[in-house]
Design a protein around this motif. Structure first.
Motif, PDB file in Angstrom:
ATOM      1  N   LYS A  97       0.727  -0.993  -0.083  1.00 56.93           N
ATOM      2  CA  LYS A  97       0.042  -0.107   0.128  1.00 56.93           C
ATOM      3  C   LYS A  97       0.883   1.318  -0.137  1.00 56.93           C
ATOM      4  O   LYS A  97       0.438   2.254  -0.628  1.00 56.93           O
ATOM      5  CB  LYS A  97      -1.053   0.031   1.107  1.00 56.93           C
ATOM      6  N   VAL A  98       2.073   1.167   0.565  1.00 50.03           N
ATOM      7  CA  VAL A  98       2.757   2.258   0.737  1.00 50.03           C
ATOM      8  C   VAL A  98       3.569   2.530  -0.530  1.00 50.03           C
ATOM      9  O   VAL A  98       3.497   3.731  -1.199  1.00 50.03           O
ATOM     10  CB  VAL A  98       3.779   2.400   1.689  1.00 50.03           C
ATOM     11  N   LEU A  99       3.792   1.587  -1.206  1.00 43.50           N
ATOM     12  CA  LEU A  99       4.339   1.788  -2.661  1.00 43.50           C
ATOM     13  C   LEU A  99       3.279   2.029  -3.597  1.00 43.50           C
ATOM     14  O   LEU A  99       4.112   2.932  -4.640  1.00 43.50           O
ATOM     15  CB  LEU A  99       4.996   0.298  -3.174  1.00 43.50           C
ATOM     16  N   THR A 100       2.372   1.760  -3.417  1.00 43.10           N
ATOM     17  CA  THR A 100       1.263   2.129  -4.633  1.00 43.10           C
ATOM     18  C   THR A 100       0.179   3.204  -4.396  1.00 43.10           C
ATOM     19  O   THR A 100      -0.205   3.776  -5.156  1.00 43.10           O
ATOM     20  CB  THR A 100       0.282   0.666  -4.875  1.00 43.10           C
ATOM     21  N   VAL A 101      -0.342   3.428  -3.191  1.00 46.80           N
ATOM     22  CA  VAL A 101      -1.315   4.438  -2.913  1.00 46.80           C
ATOM     23  C   VAL A 101      -0.607   5.334  -1.815  1.00 46.80           C
ATOM     24  O   VAL A 101      -1.450   6.156  -1.264  1.00 46.80           O
ATOM     25  CB  VAL A 101      -2.453   3.800  -2.658  1.00 46.80           C
ATOM     26  N   GLY A 102       0.377   5.285  -1.326  1.00 42.92           N
ATOM     27  CA  GLY A 102       1.059   5.935  -0.199  1.00 42.92           C
ATOM     28  C   GLY A 102       1.149   7.548  -0.339  1.00 42.92           C
ATOM     29  O   GLY A 102       1.445   8.177   0.628  1.00 42.92           O
ATOM     30  N   GLY A 103       1.086   7.856  -1.594  1.00 41.21           N
ATOM     31  CA  GLY A 103       1.456   9.351  -2.051  1.00 41.21           C
ATOM     32  C   GLY A 103       2.912   9.537  -1.735  1.00 41.21           C
ATOM     33  O   GLY A 103       3.316  10.677  -1.631  1.00 41.21           O
ATOM     34  N   VAL A 104       3.878   8.513  -1.767  1.00 44.47           N
ATOM     35  CA  VAL A 104       5.181   9.178  -1.677  1.00 44.47           C
ATOM     36  C   VAL A 104       6.108   8.359  -2.854  1.00 44.47           C
ATOM     37  O   VAL A 104       7.253   8.388  -2.776  1.00 44.47           O
ATOM     38  CB  VAL A 104       5.681   8.451  -0.122  1.00 44.47           C
ATOM     39  N   ALA A 105       5.428   8.062  -4.042  1.00 40.63           N
ATOM     40  CA  ALA A 105       6.174   7.362  -5.010  1.00 40.63           C
ATOM     41  C   ALA A 105       7.371   8.447  -5.452  1.00 40.63           C
ATOM     42  O   ALA A 105       8.493   7.992  -5.812  1.00 40.63           O
ATOM     43  CB  ALA A 105       5.226   7.059  -6.226  1.00 40.63           C
ATOM     44  N   ASP A 106       6.973   9.826  -5.293  1.00 41.96           N
ATOM     45  CA  ASP A 106       8.227  10.456  -6.125  1.00 41.96           C
ATOM     46  C   ASP A 106       9.560  10.668  -5.124  1.00 41.96           C
ATOM     47  O   ASP A 106      10.636  11.048  -5.486  1.00 41.96           O
ATOM     48  CB  ASP A 106       7.652  12.031  -6.289  1.00 41.96           C
ATOM     49  N   ARG A 107       9.302  10.238  -3.794  1.00 48.28           N
ATOM     50  CA  ARG A 107      10.320  10.248  -2.926  1.00 48.28           C
ATOM     51  C   ARG A 107      11.050   8.790  -2.487  1.00 48.28           C
ATOM     52  O   ARG A 107      12.181   8.958  -2.123  1.00 48.28           O
ATOM     53  CB  ARG A 107       9.766  10.870  -1.513  1.00 48.28           C
ATOM     54  N   LEU A 108      10.162   7.914  -3.082  1.00 47.88           N
ATOM     55  CA  LEU A 108      10.985   6.503  -2.853  1.00 47.88           C
ATOM     56  C   LEU A 108      12.013   6.091  -3.786  1.00 47.88           C
ATOM     57  O   LEU A 108      11.880   6.327  -5.072  1.00 47.88           O
ATOM     58  CB  LEU A 108       9.873   5.514  -2.886  1.00 47.88           C
TER      59      LEU A 108
END
Length: 298
Positions: free
Chosen positions: A171-182
């Protein structure tokens, strides 16, 4: 020692690591209930590494624990503790990174004898929820140190998951809202499902992120993560992503485009994998984090 309402520094006279209650953690979560507060603990482990300097490049490390775990003995739990059993803080500090650490309490000291889904992602299943959690956690760290928050809000993010933490990780990877920071995902015997989510995330972000997962088991171990992890590796290989070579070894540097899936042994290693590693690869958190480029690893 069981201090069911404990918050604060774990070591007297030292500000880090510490336990704090956050408003935006995964639990409590509407509609998710379990006995004895299994899904009701709003606490998070916060830490900064020795000689941390927010003026230099630094990484925020988010760690998602497995079943039967509590953040620390100070707040109870009968089996595994992220600080004492996993030795997470000890290993992160030894890696030599300029880093901060956040680790939310997921299901508290639970397995399937206690809760139907001990790996429930809770509030992290809500789009953007993890971004709100991370912002709150990093703001607390910045304020306790007397730092401005801007550098923390821009910090790259590294996600780590062990065992049953995989649902929350997906969920973090896909809908967490942090994709640009990962900048990457490190999995420690954790990919038991959600392969579509892991594959979709890496396919979309491999130009600036890596995935490195170790796993135990084999064809004779249906309960281990081997089959699912190997299926994920095959699916990524079939995508033909530009610049990506799916490997069964761990490279010396974990950087953008790396997709590494390493078999490390029998499932008997699983329960103590985070602390003890596998033959010729002890303290795996320390050794893997030290391979992350760009943040002062040793």
């Amino acid at each position: 020692m069981d201090e069911s309402d404990f918050v604060g520094a774990l070591v007297p006279g030292h500000p880090w690591p510490r336990i704090e209650v956050l408003r935006h953690g995964p639990f409590p979560c509407p509609g998710v209930e379990g006995p004895d507060g299994v899904f009701g603990d709003a606490r998070t482990l916060l830490h900064v590494t020795p000689r941390f300097d927010p003026a230099r490049p630094f990484v925020a490390i988010a760690f998602l624990h497995g079943w039967c775990a509590t953040l620390t003995r100070r707040i109870g739990g009968h089996r595994y503790h992220v600080v004492e059993s996993y030795r997470l803080i000890e290993q992160v500090d030894a890696a030599g990174l300029n880093a901060v650490v956040v680790a939310p309490q997921l299901a508290r000291d639970a397995d399937t004898a206690i809760a139907a889904m001990p790996g429930h992602p809770g509030g992290f299943a809500v789009p953007g929820a993890f971004a709100r959690y991370l912002d709150e956690a990093l703001t607390q760290i910045a304020q306790r140190r007397g730092d401005g928050v801007d550098a923390y809000r821009r910090a790259p993010l590294l996600l780590m998951s062990f065992s049953g933490g995989y649902r929350a990780a997906a969920k973090v990877l896909t809908v967490g809202g942090v994709a640009d920071r990962l900048i990457g995902f490190i999995g420690l015997d954790t990919i038991y499902g959600e392969t579509d989510a892991f594959a979709a995330w890496f396919a979309a972000h491999h130009r600036h992120a890596f995935i490195a997962a170790v796993y135990t088991g084999g064809r004779e171990h249906a309960h281990a993560s081997a089959g699912v992890t190997q299926a994920l590796a095959r699916s990524l290989g079939a995508l033909g992503l530009a610049g990506v070579r799916v490997s069964d070894t761990l490279p010396r540097r974990l950087r953008a485009g790396v997709a590494a899936f390493r078999h490390v042994g029998d499932p008997s290693l699983h329960l103590d994998l985070v602390a003890d590693g596998w033959p010729r690869f002890d303290r795996p958190v320390r050794r893997l984090l030290a391979r992350v480029a760009g943040f002062g690893g040793v």
